[in-house]
Design an enzyme around this catalytic site. Structure first.
Site, PDB file in Angstrom:
ATOM      1  N   LYS A  80       0.869  -1.183   0.000  1.00 39.94           N
ATOM      2  CA  LYS A  80       0.000   0.000   0.000  1.00 39.94           C
ATOM      3  C   LYS A  80       0.902   1.229   0.000  1.00 39.94           C
ATOM      4  O   LYS A  80       1.947   1.231   0.669  1.00 39.94           O
ATOM      5  CB  LYS A  80      -0.862  -0.032   1.266  1.00 39.94           C
ATOM      6  N   SER A 155      -9.774   1.703   2.813  1.00 39.78           N
ATOM      7  CA  SER A 155      -8.869   2.546   2.043  1.00 39.78           C
ATOM      8  C   SER A 155      -7.785   1.762   1.302  1.00 39.78           C
ATOM      9  O   SER A 155      -7.225   2.265   0.340  1.00 39.78           O
ATOM     10  CB  SER A 155      -8.196   3.575   2.953  1.00 39.78           C
ATOM     11  N   SER A 179     -10.162  -0.451   6.956  1.00 38.55           N
ATOM     12  CA  SER A 179      -9.493  -0.251   5.660  1.00 38.55           C
ATOM     13  C   SER A 179      -8.844  -1.480   5.051  1.00 38.55           C
ATOM     14  O   SER A 179      -8.432  -1.439   3.890  1.00 38.55           O
ATOM     15  CB  SER A 179      -8.446   0.858   5.781  1.00 38.55           C
TER      16      SER A 179
END
Lengths: 481, 94
Positions: A80, A155, A179
């Site tokens: 990420k 997210s 997330s």
């Protein structure tokens, strides 16, 4: 492929690490334009790492020793873009950090690298991880490989897409209010939010420091256990990282006989989509058949969790994002997106003189009650089971005019973060329209082993993870875009 | 209810510059969110201690001061866009 399959191929010389890496890079080349999962692809670096690994395997005199020293050897993965990576641009999905190149690796990045992986690149996410659908990314939303008219969930949006569409074997993520579990359940992969403090936060761009949890998304539960074994453990660079010993999660990963599973009645109420509810009920039947005991429990303060969360998070966000002053790194504060601005302002308001007691202190007190609910439930049961998300993946732009509507989607995920508990999202089937649904298993502090056991046993029985997105992707322009 | 003047004041405290239409929009959003949060007042919390951290066994720790694991000045500055005499060069701020 999962980690075991890849390593088998490497050991038997059926494929080299370079060949495997090329296969994943090929998937990225053909799919990323449609799915927008990667912000940065580091092909050259990946291939040179893969070459080194092939040499290492060729020269090794004892492969068992090599693979036990480097348990993720040869596995192509991606981070990420919230994870600091030395000499590789790290944007946090935001315009303000466009062009920022960290001089060091996050602890989780270093541990994953040292375990022998090949890094393929950096993944899209909501800017600063603020979001539930992935649509707050300044790089555009990552799209759902099961239906391109829907976002992947956020997210850690790119992380879900990359694993789901086989652009990486596993991907890292962060979970402050859901997330990791949200994109996992929206893209039919397995998502682990570890106990707060289980994995070091050092080098990971902070959202809300008392809630941020560092985890990962994988195709299978076993892979999740393998990755946690590498990332978990004390780090002197993070004072909140725990010194509790990291167990060997694979040792006793199967069997749920006699396991007491609690279903929070608040997680099966009116606001939950009927198709999601029915997937959860089916999962309970599977567990019952496998010998688990099911009981209903109550977490009465669940309905206040979002109010608590959206005071505590913006307060901590306003402080954490104060460092982006456009001086030491990053661009000027004008480049913050709307969601960051909203959170900074709510936090500034909630922490300001005269309002602190009414908002922040009040929220911290109700947080105590949310935690007490969980602790009381764990006196009687081993793990909790419920939906990960109350809804199916929404349409792109569905909630864009009303931020509160998006916030409400965190209703079943954010209480877990307030209590610092571990949770695992596992694929639990599909809606009539073919959209993935995930269940969430919640454990007591540091009880990741119980979650892996329950998750793995269910996964082996149901095998929903085997239903990969079909090409051409749903909603894809057949003539190409 | 939070007013436009309040939003303007907060935005200045947080060093965010908002134009007129942003002020309107954020006033509406912030008012909605703060109104939602008001429901916490339904709960009597007089006797409840606040939680700042969910894991009770995590305590502040001290460790030996040593410099061997710290980045050197050279490493820190390596990726900076513009530098001079060991400093990062930025636009004037004062």
């Amino acid at each position: 492929m999962d980690i075991e399959e890849i390593q088998k191929k490497l050991v038997s010389k059926e494929a080299s690490c370079v060949e495997i890496t090329k296969e994943y890079l090929k998937n990225i080349t053909s799919l990323n334009e449609k799915l927008n999962a990667f912000i940065t692809v580091t092909s050259e670096k990946a291939l040179s790492e893969a070459e080194k690994i092939d040499n290492e395997i060729d020269e090794s005199e004892d492969l068992d020793v090599l693979f036990s020293l480097k348990p993720l050897l040869g596995v192509p993965m991606a981070h990420k873009d919230l994870f600091s990576t030395k000499d590789i641009e790290t944007t946090a999905g935001s315009n303000i950090l466009r062009g920022y190149i960290p001089p060091y690796d996050a602890t989780a990045v270093k541990r994953i690298k040292d375990a022998g992986t090949v890094m393929l690149g950096k993944l899209n996410c909501d800017a600063f991880a603020h979001g539930t659908t992935g649509e707050n990314s300044d790089f555009g939303p990552a799209l759902n490989p099961y239906d391109l008219s829907r976002p992947a969930g956020g997210s850690s949006s790119g992380s879900g897409v990359a694993v789901s569409a086989e652009m990486a074997v596993f991907a890292t993520g962060t979970d402050t209010g859901g997330s990791i579990r949200t994109p996992a359940s929206f893209t039919n992969v397995c998502g682990l939010k570890p106990t707060y403090g289980r994995v070091s936060r050092y080098g990971i761009i902070a959202m809300a420091s008392s809630l941020d949890s560092i985890g990962h998304l994988t195709r299978t539960v076993k892979d999740s256990a393998r990755v946690l074994k590498v990332t978990a453990g004390y780090d002197p660079f993070d004072s909140t990282s725990s010194k509790i010993k990291v167990p060997d999660y694979l040792e006793s990963i199967i069997g749920v006989k006699g396991l007491k599973i609690g279903v929070p009645e608040e997680y099966m109420g009116d606001g939950i989509d009927p198709e999601v509810k029915s997937a959860v009920k089916n999962a309970l039947k599977v567990y019952e058949k496998l010998g688990a005991e099911i009981a209903s429990v109550s977490l009465p303060h669940t309905k206040y969790a979002i109010a608590v969360y959206y005071v505590i998070v913006p307060s901590e966000v306003s402080s954490n994002l104060a460092r982006y002053d456009g001086i030491r790194f990053g661009n000027s504060r004008e480049s913050f997106g709307d969601e960051a601005k909203r959170r900074i302002m709510i936090g500034t308001y909630a922490l300001s003189a005269g309002y602190y007691d009414a908002y922040y202190l009040k929220a911290q007190k109700v947080r105590t009650l949310v935690i007490q609910d969980f602790k009381k439930a764990f006196e009687k049961i081993d793990i909790l089971l419920g939906p990960a998300m109350p809804v199916l993946p929404p349409k792109l732009g569905e909630n864009s005019d009303d931020p509160l509507k998006n916030y409400l989607l965190d209703v079943l995920t954010c209480p877990v973060n307030l209590a610092g508990l571990p949770a695992l999202s596992v694929p639990a089937g599909f809606s009539k329209e073919g959209l993935p649904i995930g269940i969430q298993l919640i454990g007591d502090h540091f009880a990741e082993d119980a979650l892996f056991r329950a998750g793995y046993t269910y996964e082996q029985e149901t095998r929903y993870y085997e239903q990969k997105p079909q090409l051409p992707l749903k909603g894809e322009d057949p003539d190409g875009i | 209810m939070i007013s436009k003047d309040d939003v303007l004041k907060i935005s200045r405290l947080a060093r965010l510059e908002l134009n007129e239409s942003e002020l309107d929009k954020f006033q509406r959003h912030l008012a909605g969110i703060l109104q939602y949060v008001e429901q916490l007042n339904e709960i009597d919390t007089d006797e409840i201690p606040p939680t700042s951290h969910a894991i009770s066994d995590l305590k502040s720790r001290y460790q030996e001061g040593s410099t061997d694991s710290t980045l050197s000045q050279k490493e820190v500055l390596e990726n900076a866009k513009e530098k001079s005499d060991g400093y990062i060069v930025t636009k004037g701020v004062l």
